[in-house]
Design an enzyme around this catalytic site. Structure first.
Site: not given
Ligand code: SAH
Length: 244
Positions: A34, A56, A170
């Site tokens: 994704d 998404k 998020m």
């Molecule tokens: N499973 C993922 C999170 C999924 S929810 C994890 O463990 O990181 C998706 C959210 O993660 C985004 O809305 C944002 O808030 C955060 N996110 C993911 N990658 C990011 C990045 N490189 N920089 C800032 N926020 C990030």
């Protein structure tokens, strides 16, 4: 019947990938990925590997979760090595649990390959430790997707009065409501917080502010972004190291 690897792709920086994740990507017959997974990782796959995008966009799901579950399942009937690549860690707001349950119910074998979660790594790349002796003894990772004004909210806002670090994932579009809610429960208006966009990548942007001014300061910042609330944010003044 094949095996499905529910695999964490890390937070963005290609090198923040586990050795195990790299191995299964190299061996994959199909990679289902994704938006948050770094597309550069796909170059590691072998010739002939199939790629399926089930991304998404923020808030808007380009493919409903049920269809993603079914796509993974169908591929497991077709291929030996199925990699389901997800941003960060598959079990931290990644719906990896739902995908695993779906496979379990259909008797498909799977493995979980944890990943480096953005909730810890992105603050780290901004020079913000999520815990720090004498400053924060714990940290929470909270969904920011749910409006704090929602009546049936499951988020225990009243517990958030302490100085423990809160990382909202998020949460960018709810930031005004989140900041307001935290002030309503008694946090001072000048309480430190940060918004970090595209953390761990060359496009990383870090906005430091307070509950009162963070909304204004971070206007227009691109996603993905997370919010860090806590006194640990102040440590960035000394610990900023990336993207200097
Ligand atoms: N499973 C993922 C999170 C999924 S929810 C994890 O463990 O990181 C998706 C959210 O993660 C985004 O809305 C944002 O808030 C955060 N996110 C993911 N990658 C990011 C990045 N490189 N920089 C800032 N926020 C990030």
């Amino acid at each position: 019947m094949g095996n499905v690897y529910l695999t964490g792709a890390g937070p963005g920086d290609m090198e923040l990938l586990t050795v195990k994740a790299l191995r299964v990507i190299k061996e994959a017959d199909v990679v289902i990925y994704d938006r948050l997974a770094n597309p550069e990782l796909l170059k590691e796959a072998k010739d002939g590997c199939e790629f399926v995008y089930v991304g998404k966009e923020d808030g808007r799901h380009s493919m409903p979760q049920d269809d993603i579950n079914e796509t993974i399942y169908q591929n497991s009937l077709k291929y030996e090595n199925v990699v389901r690549l997800k941003g960060g860690d598959p079990f931290v707001f990644g719906r990896g649990g739902e995908e695993a349950v779906y496979l379990h119910e259909r008797g498909v074998g799977f493995e979980i390959i944890p990943g480096i979660t953005s909730s810890v790594a992105v603050p780290a790349y901004a020079g913000i430790p999520v815990t720090h002796r004498g400053v924060a003894v714990s940290f929470r990772v909270v969904t920011g997707h749910e409006s704090p004004n929602k009546k049936s909210s499951q988020i225990p806002w009243e517990n958030y009065k302490t100085d423990d670090t809160i990382v909202f994932l998020m949460g960018l579009h709810n930031l005004p409501k989140i900041a307001k809610k935290l002030m309503q429960i008694g946090k001072p208006a000048d309480y430190p917080c940060a918004v970090i966009s595209r953390g761990t990548t060359p496009d990383q942007v870090v906005i430091v502010g307070t509950l009162e001014d963070i909304v204004e300061k971070s206007k227009g910042i691109p996603t993905p972004a997370l919010i860090v609330v806590g006194k640990v944010v102040k440590l960035r003044e000394q610990l900023k190291w990336f993207g200097n």
